[in-house]
Design a protein around this motif. Structure first.
Motif, PDB file in Angstrom:
ATOM      1  N   ASP A  87      37.168  58.076  48.812  1.00 51.54           N
ATOM      2  CA  ASP A  87      37.931  59.100  49.530  1.00 51.54           C
ATOM      3  C   ASP A  87      37.068  60.332  49.809  1.00 51.54           C
ATOM      4  O   ASP A  87      37.141  60.919  50.905  1.00 51.54           O
ATOM      5  CB  ASP A  87      39.168  59.503  48.719  1.00 51.54           C
ATOM      6  N   TRP A  88      36.255  60.726  48.836  1.00 45.51           N
ATOM      7  CA  TRP A  88      35.376  61.881  49.008  1.00 45.51           C
ATOM      8  C   TRP A  88      34.363  61.618  50.113  1.00 45.51           C
ATOM      9  O   TRP A  88      34.108  62.480  50.972  1.00 45.51           O
ATOM     10  CB  TRP A  88      34.663  62.187  47.697  1.00 45.51           C
ATOM     11  N   LEU A  89      33.773  60.431  50.107  1.00 46.12           N
ATOM     12  CA  LEU A  89      32.755  60.088  51.100  1.00 46.12           C
ATOM     13  C   LEU A  89      33.342  60.058  52.510  1.00 46.12           C
ATOM     14  O   LEU A  89      32.728  60.539  53.468  1.00 46.12           O
ATOM     15  CB  LEU A  89      32.124  58.737  50.753  1.00 46.12           C
ATOM     16  N   VAL A  90      34.540  59.502  52.641  1.00 39.64           N
ATOM     17  CA  VAL A  90      35.183  59.437  53.954  1.00 39.64           C
ATOM     18  C   VAL A  90      35.554  60.837  54.436  1.00 39.64           C
ATOM     19  O   VAL A  90      35.438  61.167  55.616  1.00 39.64           O
ATOM     20  CB  VAL A  90      36.424  58.521  53.902  1.00 39.64           C
ATOM     21  N   LYS A  91      35.970  61.678  53.504  1.00 41.10           N
ATOM     22  CA  LYS A  91      36.375  63.036  53.875  1.00 41.10           C
ATOM     23  C   LYS A  91      35.189  63.889  54.308  1.00 41.10           C
ATOM     24  O   LYS A  91      35.240  64.582  55.345  1.00 41.10           O
ATOM     25  CB  LYS A  91      37.099  63.700  52.697  1.00 41.10           C
ATOM     26  N   PHE A  92      34.104  63.869  53.541  1.00 48.66           N
ATOM     27  CA  PHE A  92      32.984  64.775  53.796  1.00 48.66           C
ATOM     28  C   PHE A  92      31.882  64.149  54.652  1.00 48.66           C
ATOM     29  O   PHE A  92      31.031  64.868  55.181  1.00 48.66           O
ATOM     30  CB  PHE A  92      32.410  65.286  52.474  1.00 48.66           C
ATOM     31  N   GLN A  93      31.852  62.818  54.738  1.00 53.23           N
ATOM     32  CA  GLN A  93      30.915  62.103  55.606  1.00 53.23           C
ATOM     33  C   GLN A  93      29.475  62.613  55.472  1.00 53.23           C
ATOM     34  O   GLN A  93      28.886  63.123  56.445  1.00 53.23           O
ATOM     35  CB  GLN A  93      31.383  62.190  57.060  1.00 53.23           C
ATOM     36  N   PRO A  94      28.885  62.501  54.285  1.00 49.88           N
ATOM     37  CA  PRO A  94      27.505  62.967  54.116  1.00 49.88           C
ATOM     38  C   PRO A  94      26.540  62.101  54.928  1.00 49.88           C
ATOM     39  O   PRO A  94      26.816  60.934  55.204  1.00 49.88           O
ATOM     40  CB  PRO A  94      27.259  62.790  52.609  1.00 49.88           C
ATOM     41  N   PRO A  95      25.408  62.662  55.352  1.00 51.67           N
ATOM     42  CA  PRO A  95      24.433  61.872  56.106  1.00 51.67           C
ATOM     43  C   PRO A  95      23.848  60.739  55.259  1.00 51.67           C
ATOM     44  O   PRO A  95      23.891  60.784  54.029  1.00 51.67           O
ATOM     45  CB  PRO A  95      23.363  62.903  56.490  1.00 51.67           C
ATOM     46  N   ASN A  96      23.326  59.741  55.929  1.00 51.39           N
ATOM     47  CA  ASN A  96      22.657  58.599  55.285  1.00 51.39           C
ATOM     48  C   ASN A  96      23.609  57.699  54.517  1.00 51.39           C
ATOM     49  O   ASN A  96      23.155  56.848  53.741  1.00 51.39           O
ATOM     50  CB  ASN A  96      21.547  59.080  54.340  1.00 51.39           C
ATOM     51  N   VAL A  97      24.915  57.855  54.695  1.00 48.63           N
ATOM     52  CA  VAL A  97      25.882  56.999  54.016  1.00 48.63           C
ATOM     53  C   VAL A  97      26.581  56.125  55.055  1.00 48.63           C
ATOM     54  O   VAL A  97      27.073  56.617  56.072  1.00 48.63           O
ATOM     55  CB  VAL A  97      26.919  57.833  53.243  1.00 48.63           C
ATOM     56  N   ASN A  98      26.603  54.819  54.797  1.00 47.74           N
ATOM     57  CA  ASN A  98      27.233  53.854  55.703  1.00 47.74           C
ATOM     58  C   ASN A  98      28.744  53.877  55.462  1.00 47.74           C
ATOM     59  O   ASN A  98      29.253  53.217  54.555  1.00 47.74           O
ATOM     60  CB  ASN A  98      26.662  52.458  55.453  1.00 47.74           C
ATOM     61  N   LEU A  99      29.454  54.640  56.268  1.00 49.53           N
ATOM     62  CA  LEU A  99      30.889  54.813  56.049  1.00 49.53           C
ATOM     63  C   LEU A  99      31.672  53.528  56.307  1.00 49.53           C
ATOM     64  O   LEU A  99      32.709  53.296  55.671  1.00 49.53           O
ATOM     65  CB  LEU A  99      31.421  55.944  56.924  1.00 49.53           C
ATOM     66  N   GLU A 100      31.203  52.698  57.217  1.00 47.74           N
ATOM     67  CA  GLU A 100      31.883  51.417  57.450  1.00 47.74           C
ATOM     68  C   GLU A 100      31.845  50.561  56.193  1.00 47.74           C
ATOM     69  O   GLU A 100      32.845  49.917  55.838  1.00 47.74           O
ATOM     70  CB  GLU A 100      31.243  50.682  58.622  1.00 47.74           C
ATOM     71  N   ARG A 101      30.713  50.551  55.530  1.00 47.03           N
ATOM     72  CA  ARG A 101      30.595  49.789  54.279  1.00 47.03           C
ATOM     73  C   ARG A 101      31.500  50.392  53.200  1.00 47.03           C
ATOM     74  O   ARG A 101      32.163  49.661  52.451  1.00 47.03           O
ATOM     75  CB  ARG A 101      29.142  49.786  53.812  1.00 47.03           C
ATOM     76  N   VAL A 102      31.518  51.721  53.128  1.00 46.00           N
ATOM     77  CA  VAL A 102      32.372  52.392  52.151  1.00 46.00           C
ATOM     78  C   VAL A 102      33.829  52.003  52.365  1.00 46.00           C
ATOM     79  O   VAL A 102      34.543  51.646  51.412  1.00 46.00           O
ATOM     80  CB  VAL A 102      32.204  53.922  52.239  1.00 46.00           C
ATOM     81  N   GLU A 103      34.284  52.058  53.608  1.00 44.49           N
ATOM     82  CA  GLU A 103      35.679  51.750  53.886  1.00 44.49           C
ATOM     83  C   GLU A 103      35.994  50.277  53.626  1.00 44.49           C
ATOM     84  O   GLU A 103      37.088  49.939  53.145  1.00 44.49           O
ATOM     85  CB  GLU A 103      36.010  52.119  55.337  1.00 44.49           C
ATOM     86  N   ALA A 104      35.038  49.406  53.913  1.00 42.95           N
ATOM     87  CA  ALA A 104      35.254  47.978  53.662  1.00 42.95           C
ATOM     88  C   ALA A 104      35.403  47.701  52.170  1.00 42.95           C
ATOM     89  O   ALA A 104      36.284  46.958  51.739  1.00 42.95           O
ATOM     90  CB  ALA A 104      34.100  47.165  54.249  1.00 42.95           C
ATOM     91  N   ILE A 105      34.528  48.318  51.363  1.00 45.42           N
ATOM     92  CA  ILE A 105      34.621  48.106  49.916  1.00 45.42           C
ATOM     93  C   ILE A 105      35.898  48.747  49.382  1.00 45.42           C
ATOM     94  O   ILE A 105      36.596  48.165  48.537  1.00 45.42           O
ATOM     95  CB  ILE A 105      33.392  48.697  49.213  1.00 45.42           C
ATOM     96  N   ARG A 106      36.234  49.944  49.872  1.00 40.89           N
ATOM     97  CA  ARG A 106      37.475  50.601  49.435  1.00 40.89           C
ATOM     98  C   ARG A 106      38.686  49.737  49.729  1.00 40.89           C
ATOM     99  O   ARG A 106      39.587  49.596  48.884  1.00 40.89           O
ATOM    100  CB  ARG A 106      37.620  51.965  50.103  1.00 40.89           C
TER     101      ARG A 106
END
Length: 296
Positions: A273-292
């Motif tokens: 949730d933190w990663l999706v909210k703040f969207q830091p650079p160099n982070v694969n958000l699609e992968r984060v959401e898939a694992i979540r």
């Protein structure tokens, strides 16, 4: 019946493993609380770097007595002071520190199995008299401070060193890993280029803040745990790094994935949730959401 018993035994083994994990997590949270009490709300000059570095070692050793090792270094500082002449100036004290640390106490760089956790655990460095550049430098700095010498850490790329900053005159870069030899600025810059392949910059020579030193020590331990594929150790190191710097997106993403892998699902969801909210650079958000989504 035998199949049911095997399934029950497997279930009990999983429960026991989870209980061991929870017990370890309780210890880690205690260590992190101690670190916060040493660091939060304090000026850098007031932070007890020695105690904080020993608490990092305590992550892997529940029996470690931090106060006992702090007393040992205090006692060594008292012994060193007794060797000073009555009219000793800071230059003489610095020379006495070098002789005491390397010749009398026998501290030296640990070259065999350089990245071993024992070279990163300050208690074992004190016991074995050998360590990595950063752990040896922390000891040298803290022992020097206890006898009135202004020593600081410098996080050069590829190697950590100490620097003596006198009240008057030029500062000295000290390579504690190599027996306390003094480096000129040019020699240090050449080392930076050799280690990183890039020219040295002024920021490389900035005084390392205590929090940054601790994170660098934890990063060394994390690298070793990654090499050993030790997920539990990786989790406690990255979790502690985030205790010291909660805004680091890269480490937050790492804790998210390790937390999901080790079934710390509540923490993994919170990190996602933190990663999706703040969207830091160099982070694969699609992968984060898939694992979540898979954690649901």
């Amino acid at each position: 019946a035998s199949t049911v018993l095997r399934e029950k035994a497997k279930e009990l083994e999983q429960q026991a493993e989870r209980l061991r994990q929870l017990a370890k997590d309780v210890h880690v949270k205690k260590v992190q609380a101690e670190l916060r009490s040493l660091i939060e709300g304090k000026e850098d000059s007031k932070i007890d770097l020695l105690a904080a570095a020993l608490w990092i070692a305590a992550l892997d050793n529940e029996e470690l007595d931090v106060a006992d090792y702090c007393r040992e270094i205090d006692d060594l500082a008292s012994d060193l002071k007794k060797s000073f002449a009555a009219d000793a100036d800071d230059a003489a004290k610095l020379a006495a520190l070098k002789k005491f640390f390397f010749e009398e106490l026998g501290f030296h760089g640990g070259r065999l199995n350089y990245y071993a956790r024992s070279n990163n655990h300050l208690n074992e460095v004190i016991d074995d008299r050998e360590g990595m550049p950063i752990t040896l430098s922390v000891l040298y700095i803290e022992l020097g401070r206890r006898v009135g010498l202004n020593l600081v850490g410098v996080g050069l790329p590829g190697q950590f060193v100490a620097r003596y900053e006198p009240k008057e005159g030029d500062s000295q870069i000290i390579d504690v890993f190599e027996g306390g030899i003094t480096l000129t600025r040019q020699e240090a810059e050449e080392r930076v280029f050799k280690n990183s392949g890039r020219p040295a910059r002024d920021e490389h020579f900035a005084t390392a803040k205590p929090r940054d030193i601790l994170i660098r020590m934890l990063s060394n331990l994390l690298r070793r745990a990654q090499e050993e594929k030790d997920a539990e150790a990786m989790y406690r190191y990255v979790d502690t790094i985030l205790t010291l710097n909660s805004e680091d997106g890269d480490y937050r993403a790492m804790r998210f994935e390790i937390g999901a892998f080790t079934k710390r699902l509540d923490q993994a969801r919170a990190d996602a949730d933190w990663l999706v909210k703040f969207q830091p650079p160099n982070v694969n958000l699609e992968r984060v959401e898939a694992i979540r989504d898979s954690l649901k």
